[in-house]
Scaffold this motif. Structure first.
Motif, PDB file in Angstrom:
ATOM      1  N   LEU A   1       0.824  -1.207   0.000  1.00  0.00           N
ATOM      2  CA  LEU A   1       0.000   0.000   0.000  1.00  0.00           C
ATOM      3  C   LEU A   1       0.858   1.257   0.000  1.00  0.00           C
ATOM      4  N   VAL A   2       1.916   1.244   0.799  1.00  0.00           N
ATOM      5  CA  VAL A   2       2.829   2.390   0.807  1.00  0.00           C
ATOM      6  C   VAL A   2       3.459   2.576  -0.569  1.00  0.00           C
ATOM      7  N   GLN A   3       3.845   1.466  -1.210  1.00  0.00           N
ATOM      8  CA  GLN A   3       4.432   1.565  -2.538  1.00  0.00           C
ATOM      9  C   GLN A   3       3.441   2.159  -3.533  1.00  0.00           C
ATOM     10  N   ALA A   4       2.187   1.736  -3.455  1.00  0.00           N
ATOM     11  CA  ALA A   4       1.178   2.285  -4.361  1.00  0.00           C
ATOM     12  C   ALA A   4       1.005   3.785  -4.157  1.00  0.00           C
ATOM     13  N   ALA A   5       1.028   4.234  -2.892  1.00  0.00           N
ATOM     14  CA  ALA A   5       0.895   5.664  -2.613  1.00  0.00           C
ATOM     15  C   ALA A   5       2.091   6.445  -3.142  1.00  0.00           C
ATOM     16  N   VAL A   6       3.292   5.908  -2.957  1.00  0.00           N
ATOM     17  CA  VAL A   6       4.492   6.583  -3.454  1.00  0.00           C
ATOM     18  C   VAL A   6       4.486   6.638  -4.975  1.00  0.00           C
ATOM     19  N   ALA A   7       4.069   5.551  -5.615  1.00  0.00           N
ATOM     20  CA  ALA A   7       3.996   5.539  -7.077  1.00  0.00           C
ATOM     21  C   ALA A   7       2.990   6.562  -7.587  1.00  0.00           C
TER      22      ALA A   7
END
Length: 298
Positions: A204-210
């Motif tokens: 989820l954090v990766q999706a937000a950063v992307a």
């Protein structure tokens, strides 16, 4: 661990305010402050209930840095820059705030990665790690495709080499943070509890950063290439380009609000899942005491 659940539920409740505000297109200090409070509650949970020192302080530092990045981005000018004057003060300020946000995301995600690696390691099927690799690769590919699209859009302009270098400098921190978050998700598989909370939170954090990095690609396009854009195109805000034709405006607005709400939910709830997973696997006196039947390695 009822106390842990209460704190994490409080964090999720606070996160509901900025998520709903993003869905409805509302802005202001109230949703921004609620998002920061949600992340700080998550950091407090990590400090109180993760007993191993390296995961405790590394994960807490990562969440606090995420809150700092969210705060910096909240201070960006909310007015829409004039697409006919890409060097306007409002645009340059917005771009500077986005650069600062991306720079903060790198140490934030790096700290989360360190904290996840320091969690107790358990035996997991190799297929789960391979699946996590495939899933974590998707946001990286999406961001790379967005960057390639922006470079293709600028290739017909004079000084395209300078524009490409500027693009690389503008997006490099976000690309790095996206890759580090994906690595954290992959490594979290072998350090997860039976519910796989930590890898889910890292994804989820990766999706937000992307999502943030893709928005930054649009901002770069606005500042450097917009002089060649036809007058029939405009920008609703940095990071979102849209054709303002009469029939499409409403649909685009709805799509953007849903995307913004999902990105905000991923940014705020991802750390909650990481904290819950860390509390389960590193919250007791022994490495396997919180993981049920899982067997710790080493």
């Amino acid at each position: 661990m009822p106390a842990v659940r209460k704190l994490l539920l409080a964090s999720a409740a606070a996160a509901a305010v900025p998520v709903l505000s993003a869905l409805l297109g509302l802005e202001g200090w109230v949703p921004d402050a609620a998002g920061v409070v949600a992340l700080l509650i998550t950091a407090l949970t990590l400090v109180l209930y993760v007993h191993r020192p390296v995961p405790r302080w590394a994960l807490a530092a990562g969440v606090v840095l995420l809150a700092a990045a969210s705060t910096v981005r909240g201070f960006a000018p909310s007015s829409v820059p004039d697409f006919r004057q890409p060097s306007s003060v409002d645009y340059r300020q917005a771009l500077a705030f986005e650069d600062a946000t991306a720079v903060l995301l790198v140490p934030a995600v790096a700290a989360l990665l360190v904290g996840i690696v320091a969690l107790p390691q358990f035996r997991r099927p190799a297929g789960l790690t391979a699946l996590a690799c495939g899933v974590a690769l998707l946001p990286v590919v999406a961001v790379a495709a967005e960057v390639a699209d922006e470079r293709a859009g600028s290739s017909s302009f004079a000084g395209s080499q300078h524009l490409a270098a500027h693009l690389a400098a503008h997006l490099a921190p976000g690309l790095l943070a996206t890759g580090l978050a994906g690595l954290a998700a992959v490594l979290a598989v072998s350090r997860a509890d039976r519910w796989f909370l930590a890898p889910a939170g890292a994804l989820l954090v990766q999706a937000a950063v992307a999502h943030t990095t893709r928005d930054m690609a649009g901002s770069w396009y606005l500042g450097e290439v917009v002089r060649g854009v036809e007058a029939t195109s405009a920008f609703l805000q940095p990071g979102l380009r849209a054709d303002l034709s009469a029939g499409a405006t409403a649909g685009i607005s709805v799509d953007f609000r849903v995307g913004a709400a999902l990105a905000m939910a991923a940014l705020l709830l991802g750390p909650v899942l990481i904290a819950a997973g860390a509390a389960r696997t590193a919250g007791g006196p022994g490495p396997a005491s919180a993981a049920g039947e899982d067997v710790a390695l080493g």
